[in-house]
Design a protein around this motif. Structure first.
Motif, PDB file in Angstrom:
ATOM      1  N   ASP A   1      47.051  40.562  28.916  1.00  0.00           N
ATOM      2  CA  ASP A   1      45.621  40.633  28.572  1.00  0.00           C
ATOM      3  C   ASP A   1      44.730  40.117  29.695  1.00  0.00           C
ATOM      4  OD1 ASP A   1      46.046  37.890  28.396  1.00  0.00           O
ATOM      5  OD2 ASP A   1      44.781  37.654  26.624  1.00  0.00           O
ATOM      6  N   LEU A   2      45.303  39.875  30.855  1.00  0.00           N
ATOM      7  CA  LEU A   2      44.496  39.396  31.986  1.00  0.00           C
ATOM      8  C   LEU A   2      44.117  40.567  32.889  1.00  0.00           C
ATOM      9  CD1 LEU A   2      46.483  36.171  32.944  1.00  0.00           C
ATOM     10  CD2 LEU A   2      44.427  36.340  31.522  1.00  0.00           C
ATOM     11  N   GLU A   3      42.846  40.602  33.238  1.00  0.00           N
ATOM     12  CA  GLU A   3      42.380  41.613  34.180  1.00  0.00           C
ATOM     13  C   GLU A   3      42.259  40.942  35.545  1.00  0.00           C
ATOM     14  OE1 GLU A   3      38.280  43.903  34.940  1.00  0.00           O
ATOM     15  OE2 GLU A   3      38.923  43.809  32.842  1.00  0.00           O
ATOM     16  N   ILE A   4      42.876  41.558  36.533  1.00  0.00           N
ATOM     17  CA  ILE A   4      42.966  40.924  37.846  1.00  0.00           C
ATOM     18  C   ILE A   4      42.164  41.740  38.848  1.00  0.00           C
ATOM     19  CG2 ILE A   4      44.586  39.967  39.544  1.00  0.00           C
ATOM     20  CD1 ILE A   4      45.733  39.198  36.929  1.00  0.00           C
ATOM     21  N   ARG A   5      41.321  41.056  39.605  1.00  0.00           N
ATOM     22  CA  ARG A   5      40.617  41.725  40.692  1.00  0.00           C
ATOM     23  C   ARG A   5      40.939  41.045  42.015  1.00  0.00           C
ATOM     24  NH1 ARG A   5      34.577  43.743  40.810  1.00  0.00           N
ATOM     25  NH2 ARG A   5      35.678  45.240  39.506  1.00  0.00           N
ATOM     26  N   PRO A   6      41.760  41.713  42.853  1.00  0.00           N
ATOM     27  CA  PRO A   6      41.987  41.170  44.193  1.00  0.00           C
ATOM     28  C   PRO A   6      40.793  41.496  45.086  1.00  0.00           C
ATOM     29  CG  PRO A   6      43.454  43.042  43.729  1.00  0.00           C
ATOM     30  CD  PRO A   6      42.453  42.980  42.625  1.00  0.00           C
ATOM     31  N   PHE A   7      40.433  40.583  45.945  1.00  0.00           N
ATOM     32  CA  PHE A   7      39.361  40.898  46.907  1.00  0.00           C
ATOM     33  C   PHE A   7      39.712  40.339  48.277  1.00  0.00           C
ATOM     34  CE2 PHE A   7      37.236  36.711  46.784  1.00  0.00           C
ATOM     35  CZ  PHE A   7      37.653  36.212  45.561  1.00  0.00           C
ATOM     36  N   LYS A   8      39.205  41.033  49.274  1.00  0.00           N
ATOM     37  CA  LYS A   8      39.570  40.773  50.680  1.00  0.00           C
ATOM     38  C   LYS A   8      39.089  39.402  51.157  1.00  0.00           C
ATOM     39  CE  LYS A   8      38.335  45.040  52.568  1.00  0.00           C
ATOM     40  NZ  LYS A   8      39.257  46.124  52.752  1.00  0.00           N
ATOM     41  N   ILE A   9      39.930  38.745  51.930  1.00  0.00           N
ATOM     42  CA  ILE A   9      39.515  37.521  52.616  1.00  0.00           C
ATOM     43  C   ILE A   9      39.876  37.662  54.092  1.00  0.00           C
ATOM     44  CG2 ILE A   9      39.613  35.919  50.666  1.00  0.00           C
ATOM     45  CD1 ILE A   9      42.507  35.288  51.473  1.00  0.00           C
ATOM     46  N   ASP A  10      39.163  36.927  54.922  1.00  0.00           N
ATOM     47  CA  ASP A  10      39.420  36.962  56.355  1.00  0.00           C
ATOM     48  C   ASP A  10      40.375  35.836  56.715  1.00  0.00           C
ATOM     49  OD1 ASP A  10      38.853  38.513  58.498  1.00  0.00           O
ATOM     50  OD2 ASP A  10      36.690  38.134  58.423  1.00  0.00           O
ATOM     51  N   HIS A  11      41.590  36.185  57.151  1.00  0.00           N
ATOM     52  CA  HIS A  11      42.609  35.180  57.437  1.00  0.00           C
ATOM     53  C   HIS A  11      43.634  35.859  58.335  1.00  0.00           C
ATOM     54  CE1 HIS A  11      44.812  31.520  56.749  1.00  0.00           C
ATOM     55  NE2 HIS A  11      45.843  32.142  56.222  1.00  0.00           N
ATOM     56  N   ASP A  12      44.339  35.075  59.144  1.00  0.00           N
ATOM     57  CA  ASP A  12      45.239  35.702  60.114  1.00  0.00           C
ATOM     58  C   ASP A  12      46.573  36.109  59.483  1.00  0.00           C
ATOM     59  OD1 ASP A  12      46.016  33.143  59.699  1.00  0.00           O
ATOM     60  OD2 ASP A  12      46.239  32.600  61.813  1.00  0.00           O
ATOM     61  N   ALA A  13      46.489  37.042  58.569  1.00  0.00           N
ATOM     62  CA  ALA A  13      47.665  37.605  57.902  1.00  0.00           C
ATOM     63  C   ALA A  13      47.458  39.114  57.820  1.00  0.00           C
ATOM     64  CB  ALA A  13      47.823  36.989  56.514  1.00  0.00           C
ATOM     65  N   ALA A  14      48.487  39.845  57.341  1.00  0.00           N
ATOM     66  CA  ALA A  14      48.465  41.311  57.442  1.00  0.00           C
ATOM     67  C   ALA A  14      47.309  41.926  56.641  1.00  0.00           C
ATOM     68  CB  ALA A  14      49.798  41.880  56.971  1.00  0.00           C
ATOM     69  N   ASN A  15      47.200  41.590  55.385  1.00  0.00           N
ATOM     70  CA  ASN A  15      46.088  42.107  54.560  1.00  0.00           C
ATOM     71  C   ASN A  15      45.886  41.155  53.379  1.00  0.00           C
ATOM     72  OD1 ASN A  15      44.086  43.615  53.407  1.00  0.00           O
ATOM     73  ND2 ASN A  15      45.401  45.320  52.780  1.00  0.00           N
ATOM     74  N   PRO A  16      45.323  39.987  53.654  1.00  0.00           N
ATOM     75  CA  PRO A  16      45.248  38.938  52.629  1.00  0.00           C
ATOM     76  C   PRO A  16      44.161  39.192  51.597  1.00  0.00           C
ATOM     77  CG  PRO A  16      44.160  38.202  54.635  1.00  0.00           C
ATOM     78  CD  PRO A  16      44.749  39.550  54.943  1.00  0.00           C
ATOM     79  N   VAL A  17      44.378  38.678  50.393  1.00  0.00           N
ATOM     80  CA  VAL A  17      43.377  38.778  49.324  1.00  0.00           C
ATOM     81  C   VAL A  17      43.288  37.446  48.572  1.00  0.00           C
ATOM     82  CG1 VAL A  17      43.611  41.265  48.886  1.00  0.00           C
ATOM     83  CG2 VAL A  17      45.112  39.657  47.683  1.00  0.00           C
ATOM     84  N   ALA A  18      42.169  37.268  47.890  1.00  0.00           N
ATOM     85  CA  ALA A  18      42.039  36.216  46.874  1.00  0.00           C
ATOM     86  C   ALA A  18      42.017  36.937  45.532  1.00  0.00           C
ATOM     87  CB  ALA A  18      40.763  35.421  47.101  1.00  0.00           C
ATOM     88  N   TYR A  19      42.112  36.181  44.444  1.00  0.00           N
ATOM     89  CA  TYR A  19      42.183  36.814  43.118  1.00  0.00           C
ATOM     90  C   TYR A  19      41.158  36.222  42.164  1.00  0.00           C
ATOM     91  CZ  TYR A  19      46.662  38.858  44.486  1.00  0.00           C
ATOM     92  OH  TYR A  19      47.648  39.574  45.111  1.00  0.00           O
ATOM     93  N   ARG A  20      40.493  37.119  41.476  1.00  0.00           N
ATOM     94  CA  ARG A  20      39.676  36.756  40.324  1.00  0.00           C
ATOM     95  C   ARG A  20      40.419  37.253  39.084  1.00  0.00           C
ATOM     96  NH1 ARG A  20      33.590  36.642  39.530  1.00  0.00           N
ATOM     97  NH2 ARG A  20      33.374  36.673  37.275  1.00  0.00           N
ATOM     98  N   ILE A  21      40.510  36.394  38.072  1.00  0.00           N
ATOM     99  CA  ILE A  21      41.315  36.701  36.891  1.00  0.00           C
ATOM    100  C   ILE A  21      40.458  36.465  35.654  1.00  0.00           C
ATOM    101  CG2 ILE A  21      43.383  35.997  35.598  1.00  0.00           C
ATOM    102  CD1 ILE A  21      44.151  34.833  38.595  1.00  0.00           C
ATOM    103  N   GLN A  22      40.380  37.442  34.779  1.00  0.00           N
ATOM    104  CA  GLN A  22      39.551  37.246  33.595  1.00  0.00           C
ATOM    105  C   GLN A  22      40.113  37.933  32.367  1.00  0.00           C
ATOM    106  OE1 GLN A  22      36.018  38.454  35.735  1.00  0.00           O
ATOM    107  NE2 GLN A  22      35.916  40.374  34.585  1.00  0.00           N
ATOM    108  N   ASN A  23      39.692  37.462  31.216  1.00  0.00           N
ATOM    109  CA  ASN A  23      39.918  38.179  29.960  1.00  0.00           C
ATOM    110  C   ASN A  23      38.612  38.106  29.167  1.00  0.00           C
ATOM    111  OD1 ASN A  23      39.866  35.636  28.844  1.00  0.00           O
ATOM    112  ND2 ASN A  23      42.025  35.612  28.240  1.00  0.00           N
ATOM    113  N   ASP A  24      38.677  38.393  27.870  1.00  0.00           N
ATOM    114  CA  ASP A  24      37.437  38.418  27.087  1.00  0.00           C
ATOM    115  C   ASP A  24      36.779  37.047  26.996  1.00  0.00           C
ATOM    116  OD1 ASP A  24      37.850  41.059  26.678  1.00  0.00           O
ATOM    117  OD2 ASP A  24      38.749  40.824  24.686  1.00  0.00           O
TER     118      ASP A  24
END
Ligand SMILES: [Zn+2]
Ligand SMILES: [Zn+2]
Length: 265
Positions: free
Chosen positions: A113-136
Motif C-alpha cells: 500500500d506504499l506509493e514510492i516516488r524516486p527522484f534524482k539527486i546529484d551525487h558521484d554515483a551511476a544514477n542515484p535517487v532519493a525516495y519519497r514514500i506515501q500512502n493515504d
C-alpha cells in the motif's frame, strides 16, 4: 506509518518505513545481522520485508544487501544503472535476476500500500535517487547523498510528515580536517554531500505546519558531530525567511550505530 532509522551515517545507512501491511527499507548499508536485529527491535522481521529501495551503489548503502535479499527473497528496487553497478560488486555475491526491479526517477510505483516516488539527486554515483514514500495517511522521504539541492529537490520534498535529511558535514571542520585535498573537493562538490548549513537552508524551503519530524542523518564521522549538526540546522531555520522557528518542529539526529526512536505518523 512508521519511520525508523536503523543506522545512518557515512559508515552505513538503513531506514525502515512501514505501514500496517507493508514493510520496506531504504538502503541496506549495514550487515544483514544488524538489519535483522534492528527490525526485531521494532517488532518486525526480515522475512516480512516487501522491498528494499536502493539509492545508489556506494558500500554504505548496500553492504548488507546481498545476504538480506537472498536469504529473505526480498525484491530490490533501484535505477538500472545502480542495479548494474551492484551486480558488479563481488563482495555482495550473486543476485537472482528475479529480485532486481529497475525503476526510473519520477516514475511512481507501488509496493503493497506504499506509493514510492524516486527522484534524482546529484551525487558521484551511476544514477542515484532519493525516495519519497506515501500512502493515504502520511508522506515521508529519505534524502541523503546530495551534493546540492535545487528547485527540483525542493518540489519533491513538499508536504511531508517526516523526513530523514542529510546533514553530512560542517564545512569548516571538513576544510581544516584530516581528509586529503581531493576528498575534500569531492565532498564539497555538487556531486558530494549536503553540509549542515545547506540542510538547514533546504529545510527553510519545505517547512510547513504539519511537518512532524525532521531527522538529520548521514553525518560524517570525521567532519561533523551530532550537537553541531543539530545547532547549525536550528540556527539556519531561526534565521530563515518564513514564519517558523526551529522550536516549532521536532528535530533529531540519527545515530550511526543506534536505532532512532520509532516515528509514528
Ligand atoms: Zn554515496
Ligand atoms: Zn552515503
Amino acid at each position: 506509518m512508521q519511520f525508523v532509522s536503523i543506522a545512518s551515517g557515512s559508515s552505513g545507512n538503513c531506514i525502515f518505513v512501514g505501514s500496517d501491511t507493508t514493510s520496506i527499507l531504504v538502503d541496506a548499508g549495514i550487515s544483514n545481522k544488524r538489519i535483522e536485529q534492528g527490525l526485531n527491535e521494532i517488532g518486525r522481521k526480515g522475512s516480512e520485508l516487501d522491498g528494499i529501495m536502493i539509492t545508489h551503489e556506494h558500500s554504505d548503502h548496500v553492504k548488507g544487501l546481498g545476504v538480506l535479499a537472498r536469504k529473505q527473497g526480498v525484491p530490490i528496487y533501484g535505477t538500472k544503472e545502480t542495479l548494474d553497478e551492484i551486480t558488479k560488486i563481488k563482495s555482495l555475491g550473486e543476485f537472482p535476476r528475479e529480485l532486481l526491479h529497475p525503476i526510473q526517477p519520477d516514475a511512481d510505483f507501488s509496493v503493497g500500500d506504499l506509493e514510492i516516488r524516486p527522484f534524482k539527486i546529484d551525487h558521484d554515483a551511476a544514477n542515484p535517487v532519493a525516495y519519497r514514500i506515501q500512502n493515504d495517511h502520511a508522506s515521508v522521504a529519505v534524502a541523503t547523498d546530495m551534493g546540492h539541492y535545487d528547485q527540483y529537490i525542493i518540489d519533491h520534498l513538499q508536504g511531508l510528515d517526516a523526513l530523514l535529511l542529510e546533514a553530512n558535514h560542517d564545512v569548516r571542520m571538513l576544510e581544516t580536517g584530516p581528509y586529503p585535498y581531493y576528498l575534500k573537493q569531492r565532498i564539497l562538490s555538487d556531486h558530494g554531500h549536503l553540509s549542515n548549513d545547506n540542510a538547514g537552508r533546504l529545510l527553510n524551503h519545505i517547512l510547513h505546519d504539519r511537518l512532524k519530524q525532521v531527522v538529520l542523518g548521514h553525518l560524517s564521522r570525521e567532519n561533523n558531530y551530532e550537537e553541531l549538526a543539530y545547532q547549525t540546522v536550528r540556527l539556519e531555520i531561526d534565521q530563515g525567511d518564513h514564519p517558523y522557528k526551529a522550536s516549532d518542529f521536532r528535530i533529531s539526529v540519527a545515530k550511526r550505530d543506534q536505532m532512532s526512536e520509532i516515528i509514528t505518523i
